[in-house]
Design a protein around this motif. Structure first.
Motif, PDB file in Angstrom:
ATOM      1  N   ASP A 158      19.155  12.484  -2.951  1.00  0.00           N
ATOM      2  CA  ASP A 158      19.251  11.478  -1.892  1.00  0.00           C
ATOM      3  C   ASP A 158      20.191  11.859  -0.760  1.00  0.00           C
ATOM      4  OD1 ASP A 158      21.651  11.152  -3.217  1.00  0.00           O
ATOM      5  OD2 ASP A 158      21.143   9.189  -4.043  1.00  0.00           O
ATOM      6  N   LYS A 159      21.003  12.900  -0.965  1.00  0.00           N
ATOM      7  CA  LYS A 159      21.836  13.340   0.157  1.00  0.00           C
ATOM      8  C   LYS A 159      22.297  14.768  -0.073  1.00  0.00           C
ATOM      9  CE  LYS A 159      26.234  11.464  -1.564  1.00  0.00           C
ATOM     10  NZ  LYS A 159      27.393  10.592  -1.239  1.00  0.00           N
ATOM     11  N   LEU A 160      22.627  15.412   1.045  1.00  0.00           N
ATOM     12  CA  LEU A 160      23.124  16.785   1.029  1.00  0.00           C
ATOM     13  C   LEU A 160      24.496  16.829   1.688  1.00  0.00           C
ATOM     14  CD1 LEU A 160      19.980  18.796   2.259  1.00  0.00           C
ATOM     15  CD2 LEU A 160      20.625  18.257  -0.102  1.00  0.00           C
ATOM     16  N   GLU A 161      25.316  17.765   1.237  1.00  0.00           N
ATOM     17  CA  GLU A 161      26.560  18.072   1.945  1.00  0.00           C
ATOM     18  C   GLU A 161      26.302  19.303   2.802  1.00  0.00           C
ATOM     19  OE1 GLU A 161      29.882  18.585  -0.653  1.00  0.00           O
ATOM     20  OE2 GLU A 161      29.460  16.724  -1.763  1.00  0.00           O
ATOM     21  N   ILE A 162      26.468  19.146   4.111  1.00  0.00           N
ATOM     22  CA  ILE A 162      26.233  20.233   5.060  1.00  0.00           C
ATOM     23  C   ILE A 162      27.423  20.296   6.006  1.00  0.00           C
ATOM     24  CG2 ILE A 162      24.734  21.101   6.912  1.00  0.00           C
ATOM     25  CD1 ILE A 162      22.421  19.607   5.558  1.00  0.00           C
ATOM     26  N   GLU A 163      27.994  21.461   6.146  1.00  0.00           N
ATOM     27  CA  GLU A 163      29.121  21.643   7.060  1.00  0.00           C
ATOM     28  C   GLU A 163      28.780  22.713   8.077  1.00  0.00           C
ATOM     29  OE1 GLU A 163      32.661  22.495   4.909  1.00  0.00           O
ATOM     30  OE2 GLU A 163      32.549  20.681   3.656  1.00  0.00           O
ATOM     31  N   GLY A 166      26.238  23.235   9.777  1.00  0.00           N
ATOM     32  CA  GLY A 166      24.896  23.784   9.600  1.00  0.00           C
ATOM     33  C   GLY A 166      24.684  24.559   8.317  1.00  0.00           C
ATOM     34  N   GLN A 167      25.692  24.605   7.446  1.00  0.00           N
ATOM     35  CA  GLN A 167      25.573  25.380   6.213  1.00  0.00           C
ATOM     36  C   GLN A 167      25.531  24.451   5.005  1.00  0.00           C
ATOM     37  OE1 GLN A 167      24.997  28.547   7.044  1.00  0.00           O
ATOM     38  NE2 GLN A 167      25.448  27.798   9.102  1.00  0.00           N
ATOM     39  N   PHE A 168      24.601  24.722   4.098  1.00  0.00           N
ATOM     40  CA  PHE A 168      24.464  23.919   2.884  1.00  0.00           C
ATOM     41  C   PHE A 168      25.645  24.137   1.943  1.00  0.00           C
ATOM     42  CE2 PHE A 168      23.253  23.879  -1.612  1.00  0.00           C
ATOM     43  CZ  PHE A 168      22.824  22.563  -1.755  1.00  0.00           C
ATOM     44  N   ASN A 209      21.972  29.370   5.344  1.00  0.00           N
ATOM     45  CA  ASN A 209      21.623  29.275   3.924  1.00  0.00           C
ATOM     46  C   ASN A 209      20.792  28.048   3.553  1.00  0.00           C
ATOM     47  OD1 ASN A 209      23.557  27.276   4.151  1.00  0.00           O
ATOM     48  ND2 ASN A 209      24.616  27.824   2.247  1.00  0.00           N
ATOM     49  N   LEU A 210      20.220  27.381   4.542  1.00  0.00           N
ATOM     50  CA  LEU A 210      19.375  26.205   4.276  1.00  0.00           C
ATOM     51  C   LEU A 210      17.999  26.438   4.887  1.00  0.00           C
ATOM     52  CD1 LEU A 210      19.179  23.349   3.100  1.00  0.00           C
ATOM     53  CD2 LEU A 210      19.995  22.478   5.311  1.00  0.00           C
ATOM     54  N   PHE A 211      16.974  26.373   4.047  1.00  0.00           N
ATOM     55  CA  PHE A 211      15.607  26.699   4.458  1.00  0.00           C
ATOM     56  C   PHE A 211      14.683  25.536   4.124  1.00  0.00           C
ATOM     57  CE2 PHE A 211      17.999  30.478   3.415  1.00  0.00           C
ATOM     58  CZ  PHE A 211      17.792  31.302   4.513  1.00  0.00           C
ATOM     59  N   VAL A 212      13.479  25.574   4.697  1.00  0.00           N
ATOM     60  CA  VAL A 212      12.541  24.476   4.480  1.00  0.00           C
ATOM     61  C   VAL A 212      11.124  25.021   4.434  1.00  0.00           C
ATOM     62  CG1 VAL A 212      12.387  23.962   6.970  1.00  0.00           C
ATOM     63  CG2 VAL A 212      11.813  22.184   5.300  1.00  0.00           C
ATOM     64  N   ALA A 213      10.285  24.384   3.621  1.00  0.00           N
ATOM     65  CA  ALA A 213       8.897  24.830   3.476  1.00  0.00           C
ATOM     66  C   ALA A 213       8.005  23.633   3.153  1.00  0.00           C
ATOM     67  CB  ALA A 213       8.787  25.884   2.372  1.00  0.00           C
TER      68      ALA A 213
END
Length: 480
Positions: free
Chosen positions: A153-158, A160-162, A419-423
């Protein structure tokens, strides 16, 4: 770290990413929001992959070169596509099948009949469910950890980096992450917000049915767009949306609920009026526009009408059509105004021009002097019994997503994440601005799933992120 690479999602794109990352040497954790019995998302409902090929190739007949594939895609999207990324997908579709076979996917010999796709599409033996099961078996044999009923339900991103993902109250860390958690088509509230209210005071999305999984709620997509301000792409009302049987279930009806006789007859709305050219082009190139067309009609309902001459010429749906021995009787059974319905059919019949009917080509059977015209396969509806199928919009997946480049990296203020990708569905809008052609969704998911997984693994191993062409080269190396 809980894993080198975290993959969020459980369908085709997620599995391709996980398998590629593991083959590249990374440890992989995959989180699937659904229970095991419902794993695979919309991929479990698929049947085929659209493939470029320059000559006959195993299960594919004739040739389907890059330029023809590109023109087909360009036409259905109306040019609303990123050509560079689209051509990457097209080229990747020509070389992925051997890799898929290595992971247990089987393809069936080409079929003859009304689908017209033996040249362009490779069909999975056992359909999408068999493909998904094969990938999960391969994942298990390679040591990929899979957790079911694990929605993120949520991500920690700083910057732009996962950094981490939160799942069921647990913080999960990884060196790189691939997002492949699907669109928001199952989120009724978000659909209502996106489509709004029409000029008739209706809320069109209230009448939409969802062809696929109930688990694609778009939670992670919204979190990325709103909380982390990731670069987005696409219109939230655009989707792979087809006309399906109005009696289909709200979720998971799948392909068998599609109505494929549209091009063999006429389609009328609840006012018994035709509203679009039923014979504009081959059905596999046009079936995906009909959901949106029906969504624009009063009550978001329409009726596909055929006579006995059409029987045996299309893939029969799971439900039988409403049958009647006269047009007046059919109108009564469909709750249409009989006078208006008979007048529409009479006008259409009078406009049909004599020609050589051939449903396998763009024939010369067309209408003249009636609007909308019917460009091909126009035969008089005059041989009882007659059949009618009530249609509703069936949403497969939405096109609102995250903007990417050829590395599959998520972008923030046009800067790609390291280090964050999407497909998959979460980025398909880069290629599909609107429209659809059969099998291209699996092509997108397979191509970008493999690129995302490989690049995530390379990041995890502290090596440089590979661009698309280099990723393709590495994929080919991995396939051998």
């Amino acid at each position: 770290m809980d894993a080198d690479v975290l993959v969020i999602g459980g369908g085709n794109a997620a599995l391709c990413a996980a398998l590629m990352a593991r083959e590249a040497g990374a440890s992989v954790l995959l989180l699937e929001s659904a229970p095991k019995a419902w794993r695979g998302g919309n991929s479990a409902h698929t049947r085929n992959l659209r493939c470029m090929h320059q000559a006959p190739q195993d299960v594919l007949v004739d040739a389907y070169p890059e330029e023809e594939y590109w023109q087909d895609l360009y036409k259905v999207t109306g040019g609303n596509t990123n050509e560079h990324l689209a051509r990457m997908v097209i080229r990747a579709s020509s070389t992925c099948r051997n890799w898929m076979r290595r992971h247990g996917v089987h393809f069936q010999p080409p079929l003859s009949g009304a689908l017209h796709v033996a040249r362009t599409n490779a069909f999975f033996m056992g359909g999408g469910k068999a493909l998904v099961n094969a990938y999960y078996r391969s994942a298990a044999s390679l040591g990929i950890e899979v957790r079911y009923e694990s929605p993120v339900d949520k991500l920690e991103i700083e910057e732009g980096q996962f950094k981490a993902a939160w799942c069921n109250g647990q913080r999960i860390t990884a060196k790189a992450c691939v997002l492949a958690a699907g669109g928001f088509e199952s989120n009724r509230e978000w659909l209502r917000q996106a489509w709004g209210q029409n000029e008739r005071g209706e809320w069109p999305s209230d009448n939409f049915l969802i062809r696929g999984t109930a688990f694609n709620q778009g939670v992670l997509l919204r979190h990325m767009l709103e909380e982390h301000q990731a670069d987005g792409i696409g219109d939230p009302t655009q989707a792979h949306m087809v006309a399906i049987d109005a009696r289909a279930p709200l979720y998971d009806g799948g392909i068998c609920t599609r109505i494929d006789c549209v091009s063999l007859g006429v389609v009328v709305n609840r006012e018994a009026k035709r509203f679009y050219d039923e014979g504009e082009d081959f059905w596999p190139k046009r079936y995906a526009i009909w959901g949106r067309l029906v969504a624009q009609q009063p009550g978001q309902i329409a009726y596909s009408i055929i006579d006995s001459k059409a029987i045996g010429r299309f893939m029969p749906p799971v439900f039988n059509g409403v049958k009647a021995n006269s047009l007046a009787e059919l109108a009564h059974k469909l709750d249409l105004d009989a006078s208006a319905f008979e007048a529409t059919i009479a006008q259409y019949n009078a406009a049909c021009q004599t020609g050589q009917f051939d449903h396998t080509v763009l024939d010369n059977c067309h209408t003249q002097g009636v609007m909308p015209q019917k460009s091909h396969w126009a035969l008089r509806l005059d041989k009882p019994p007659f059949f009618g199928y009530a249609l509703r919009p069936g949403v497969t997946f939405t096109y609102l997503g995250l903007r990417v480049d050829d590395t599959a990296a998520v972008r923030f203020n046009d800067i790609p994440s390291h280090n964050l990708f999407v497909a998959g569905e979460m980025m398909a809008g880069n290629v599909l601005g609107k429209g659809y052609t059969a099998g291209v969704g699996m092509s997108i998911g397979t191509a970008f799933g493999r690129i995302a997984g490989l690049n995530a693994a390379r990041v995890a191993q502290s090596l440089s992120v590979l661009s698309g062409p280099v990723a393709d080269e590495k994929q080919e190396h991995a396939s051998h």
